[in-house]
Design an enzyme around this catalytic site. Structure first.
Site, PDB file in Angstrom:
ATOM      1  N   LYS A   1       0.837  -1.211   0.000  1.00 31.77           N
ATOM      2  CA  LYS A   1       0.000   0.000   0.000  1.00 31.77           C
ATOM      3  C   LYS A   1       0.870   1.259   0.000  1.00 31.77           C
ATOM      4  CE  LYS A   1      -1.281   1.586   4.034  1.00 31.77           C
ATOM      5  NZ  LYS A   1      -1.252   2.860   4.720  1.00 31.77           N
ATOM      6  N   ASN A   2       1.917   1.263   0.846  1.00 30.03           N
ATOM      7  CA  ASN A   2       2.694   2.496   0.999  1.00 30.03           C
ATOM      8  C   ASN A   2       3.677   2.732  -0.146  1.00 30.03           C
ATOM      9  OD1 ASN A   2       1.253   3.125   3.237  1.00 30.03           O
ATOM     10  ND2 ASN A   2       2.836   2.531   4.720  1.00 30.03           N
TER      11      ASN A   2
ATOM     12  N   ARG B   1      -3.480   9.803   3.933  1.00 34.00           N
ATOM     13  CA  ARG B   1      -2.349  10.708   3.706  1.00 34.00           C
ATOM     14  C   ARG B   1      -2.200  11.003   2.213  1.00 34.00           C
ATOM     15  NH1 ARG B   1      -0.964  12.763   8.179  1.00 34.00           N
ATOM     16  NH2 ARG B   1       1.209  13.096   7.625  1.00 34.00           N
TER      17      ARG B   1
ATOM     18  N   CYS C   1      -4.221   7.625   9.996  1.00 41.84           N
ATOM     19  CA  CYS C   1      -4.452   7.012  11.302  1.00 41.84           C
ATOM     20  C   CYS C   1      -4.209   7.988  12.450  1.00 41.84           C
ATOM     21  CB  CYS C   1      -3.495   5.835  11.494  1.00 41.84           C
ATOM     22  SG  CYS C   1      -3.953   4.409  10.539  1.00 41.84           S
TER      23      CYS C   1
ATOM     24  N   ASP D   1       6.088  19.486   7.986  1.00 36.30           N
ATOM     25  CA  ASP D   1       6.924  20.680   7.773  1.00 36.30           C
ATOM     26  C   ASP D   1       8.084  20.428   6.800  1.00 36.30           C
ATOM     27  OD1 ASP D   1       7.537  19.052  10.034  1.00 36.30           O
ATOM     28  OD2 ASP D   1       9.044  20.476  10.698  1.00 36.30           O
TER      29      ASP D   1
ATOM     30  N   ASP E   1       5.070   0.243  11.921  1.00 31.15           N
ATOM     31  CA  ASP E   1       3.832  -0.343  11.384  1.00 31.15           C
ATOM     32  C   ASP E   1       3.662  -1.810  11.767  1.00 31.15           C
ATOM     33  OD1 ASP E   1       3.248   2.081  10.298  1.00 31.15           O
ATOM     34  OD2 ASP E   1       3.809   1.558   8.239  1.00 31.15           O
TER      35      ASP E   1
ATOM     36  N   ARG F   1      -8.478  -0.324   5.246  1.00 37.95           N
ATOM     37  CA  ARG F   1      -7.696   0.746   4.618  1.00 37.95           C
ATOM     38  C   ARG F   1      -6.366   0.201   4.121  1.00 37.95           C
ATOM     39  NH1 ARG F   1      -6.352   5.015   8.497  1.00 37.95           N
ATOM     40  NH2 ARG F   1      -5.073   5.482   6.687  1.00 37.95           N
TER      41      ARG F   1
HETATM   42  N1  EPU Z   1       7.875  14.226  10.600  1.00 41.44           N
HETATM   43  C1  EPU Z   1       8.164  15.546  10.868  1.00 41.44           C
HETATM   44  N2  EPU Z   1       8.062  16.432   9.826  1.00 41.44           N
HETATM   45  C2  EPU Z   1       7.692  16.047   8.569  1.00 41.44           C
HETATM   46  C3  EPU Z   1       7.420  14.695   8.328  1.00 41.44           C
HETATM   47  C4  EPU Z   1       7.522  13.785   9.376  1.00 41.44           C
HETATM   48  O1  EPU Z   1       8.494  15.927  11.991  1.00 41.44           O
HETATM   49  O2  EPU Z   1       7.598  16.899   7.678  1.00 41.44           O
HETATM   50  C5  EPU Z   1       7.912  13.254  11.710  1.00 41.44           C
HETATM   51  C6  EPU Z   1       6.517  12.684  11.981  1.00 41.44           C
HETATM   52  O3  EPU Z   1       5.756  13.523  12.829  1.00 41.44           O
HETATM   53  C7  EPU Z   1       6.822  11.338  12.552  1.00 41.44           C
HETATM   54  C8  EPU Z   1       8.115  10.931  11.831  1.00 41.44           C
HETATM   55  O4  EPU Z   1       8.680  12.140  11.314  1.00 41.44           O
HETATM   56  O5  EPU Z   1       7.091  11.453  13.912  1.00 41.44           O
HETATM   57  C9  EPU Z   1       7.959   9.929  10.701  1.00 41.44           C
HETATM   58  O6  EPU Z   1       6.970  10.404   9.801  1.00 41.44           O
HETATM   59  P1  EPU Z   1       6.955  10.030   8.255  1.00 41.44           P
HETATM   60  O7  EPU Z   1       6.839  11.296   7.481  1.00 41.44           O
HETATM   61  O8  EPU Z   1       8.087   9.126   7.916  1.00 41.44           O
HETATM   62  O9  EPU Z   1       5.597   9.233   8.156  1.00 41.44           O
HETATM   63  P2  EPU Z   1       4.596   9.288   6.933  1.00 41.44           P
HETATM   64  O10 EPU Z   1       5.382   9.473   5.701  1.00 41.44           O
HETATM   65  O11 EPU Z   1       3.477  10.214   7.239  1.00 41.44           O
HETATM   66  C10 EPU Z   1       4.679   6.755   6.366  1.00 41.44           C
HETATM   67  C11 EPU Z   1       3.680   5.641   6.231  1.00 41.44           C
HETATM   68  C12 EPU Z   1       3.179   5.238   7.613  1.00 41.44           C
HETATM   69  C13 EPU Z   1       4.377   4.811   8.453  1.00 41.44           C
HETATM   70  C14 EPU Z   1       5.422   5.941   8.504  1.00 41.44           C
HETATM   71  C15 EPU Z   1       6.699   5.557   9.228  1.00 41.44           C
HETATM   72  C16 EPU Z   1       2.720   6.110   4.076  1.00 41.44           C
HETATM   73  C17 EPU Z   1       1.544   6.541   3.283  1.00 41.44           C
HETATM   74  N3  EPU Z   1       2.579   6.100   5.403  1.00 41.44           N
HETATM   75  O12 EPU Z   1       3.984   7.819   6.984  1.00 41.44           O
HETATM   76  O13 EPU Z   1       2.316   4.138   7.421  1.00 41.44           O
HETATM   77  O14 EPU Z   1       3.967   4.516   9.756  1.00 41.44           O
HETATM   78  O15 EPU Z   1       5.785   6.321   7.159  1.00 41.44           O
HETATM   79  O16 EPU Z   1       7.264   4.439   8.661  1.00 41.44           O
HETATM   80  O17 EPU Z   1       3.752   5.762   3.522  1.00 41.44           O
HETATM   81  C18 EPU Z   1       0.556   2.666   7.937  1.00 41.44           C
HETATM   82  O18 EPU Z   1       0.700   2.148   6.820  1.00 41.44           O
HETATM   83  O19 EPU Z   1      -0.165   2.159   8.839  1.00 41.44           O
HETATM   84  C19 EPU Z   1       1.247   3.926   8.243  1.00 41.44           C
HETATM   85  C20 EPU Z   1       0.861   4.730   9.229  1.00 41.44           C
END
Ligand code: EPU
Length: 454
Positions: A43-44, A129, A153, A161, A341, A433
């Protein structure tokens, strides 16, 4: 064969249904699981790769598409801004994939010949997202974007940011108003940017934006997740000039245009890990197939340390329950560390270890919501700050429980499989999802699992 318009209608119907009705998963626990289960596409990986459709007029043809709710939302968003395509239709040389579990692997061919509008409504994307992943590609292709603030979630603060900072440095003007991000730019320009922290979708967004930017972009401290590499592989097939001189660094020479491509989405390592854990919990002998073992090294090491009965074959895992499990100390980390995850699902397994285990969550600040529900099933878990202390071995018993997020849902299903008696998991739509046909896959392994709606 479905048209993309039909997927959109189905998705809207399901979204309305979600708001009104509670989906309940009922499990009669204690049945041994046996047989083969095939893992779907990631999915991701599929989410950013579908967003990449915005980068070129040419069609992208994907195989191994996981047709889960988050993907339907992304397809609906693409449709809203002008995408055309077919699901499970003739796909160049691709075709609907035969799988050994009897379920169908999906294919999609989708193109954005002309962007009807770079605006994605909040109604379409509010549960996922998906919207944030469209920001970079839309700005890069047409210099304008309006997307809703990302949902997804409820697992704690999920900042964006880095995405915004990177795009602003590339020349975008971004405003946030009434739950929407509105952005404009002339042609994006190349930058040197070091991510202040690892971000999966942040890296993906800037990679896509840089692929069409003017000049060269150097991104450092990028996320190392396999889904990021799979996106980079797709972008290269589309004509992007992306190199990676060392892990965590991407150099992108911007192109003026990209073209269509065919791509097989990598297997879902989180789904694979979830079934592997199911096998360790309740497996008579289950084989999880279509996996990439290299993507799950950290989980495999932890399971080996616990003494779980796991064998690794070519593209498959074999797992059996019944082993006496030792406790473990686990910390979630960005890849190649242990994935957040899989934290909830591993916690369920650790309730069955003999002794006290510790799980520390370092990625998200509110990702222990499954703990209270596992305790209702008879687990003995205490949360202290960012750490959960799991006292095993607990005799789990059926109960009525409620799920709050996608991976918590999977952890509770795993709990239900080993609990004695009936477990009813309310609010279960979250599972759909991210897990394709999970109840059907578990039924084929012998689980007594049904879905009802109230
Ligand atoms: N973060 C920041 N600033 C940013 C982006 C992230 O401070 O601009 C922080 C976040 O607050 C968090 C950490 O960095 O504490 C990691 O966030 P990340 O951006 O890596 O997460 P994401 O890209 O929003 C993806 C997956 C998630 C998975 C996370 C971590 C997708 C669509 N989602 O989220 O998947 O948990 O990476 O591996 O790729 C799931 O599939 O259940 C899921 C939540």
């Amino acid at each position: 064969m479905y048209s993309v318009a039909l997927i959109e209608r189905q998705n809207v119907a399901r979204a309305r249904f979600h708001n009104m009705k509670n989906i309940i998963i009922s499990i009669q626990g204690g049945r041994p699981l046996a047989g083969r289960v095939a893992v779907s596409g990631a999915k991701n990986a599929a989410l950013p790769e579908l967003a990449a459709v915005c980068l070129s007029p040419g069609p992208l043809a994907f195989s191994n598409l996981p047709l889960v709710e988050d993907i339907k939302v992304m397809v609906a968003a693409l449709r809203e801004i002008g995408a055309e395509g077919e699901l499970d239709g003739p796909l160049g040389e691709g075709r609907v994939e035969a799988r050994t579990d009897g379920l169908q692997g999906h294919t999609i061919r989708v193109a954005m010949p002309a962007l009807r509008s770079p605006r994605v409504s909040r109604q379409t994307t509010q549960t996922t997202r998906a919207s944030i992943l469209l920001l970079g590609p839309l700005l890069a292709r047409c210099g304008e974007a309006r997307v809703s603030m990302p949902g997804g979630c409820p697992i704690g603060e999920r900042k964006i940011d880095f995405h915004l900072q990177g795009l602003e440095l590339m020349g975008a003007e971004i405003r946030s108003e009434e739950d929407y991000l509105t952005a404009r730019c002339r042609r994006l320009r190349g930058i040197e940017y070091e991510f202040p922290g690892k971000s999966v979708t942040g890296t993906e967004n800037l990679l896509m934006a840089a692929a069409l930017a003017e000049g060269t972009t150097v991104l450092r401290n990028c996320a190392l997740e396999p889904e990021v590499d799979d996106l980079a592989a797709l972008l290269r097939k589309m004509g992007a000039a992306i190199s990676s001189p060392e892990a965590g660094t991407f150099i992108i020479h911007g192109r003026t245009s990209l073209h269509g491509a065919d791509h097989a989405i990598i297997p879902d390592r989180i789904e694979a890990g979830t079934y592997l854990i199911a096998g360790c919990l309740a497996g008579n002998d289950i084989i999880v197939e279509g996996v990439e073992p290299a993507h799950l090294g950290c989980l495999l090491d932890i399971l080996a340390g616990m003494g779980a009965d796991v064998r690794i074959g070519a593209g498959e895992f074999q797992a059996r329950g019944g082993a006496t499990l030792a406790p473990a100390a686990v910390v979630t980390e960005p890849y190649p560390g242990f994935p957040t995850d899989l934290q909830a699902q591993l916690t369920t397994l650790l309730t069955q270890a003999e002794g006290v285990s510790r799980v520390r969550e370092t990625i998200f600040n509110d990702r222990f919501r499954h703990v209270g529900e596992l305790n209702r099933l008879g687990a003995d878990i205490e949360v202290r700050g960012d750490e959960a202390l799991i006292r095993g071995r607990a005799r789990l018993h059926g109960a009525v429980i409620k799920t709050t997020d996608l991976r918590a849902s999977a952890a509770l299903v795993l709990g239900g499989l080993v609990a004695t008696g009936e477990t009813r998991i309310e609010n279960s739509y979250q599972l759909f999802r991210g897990y394709e046909n999970m109840p059907e896959k578990l039924q084929k392994l012998g689980a007594a699992i049904t879905i009802t709606q109230e």
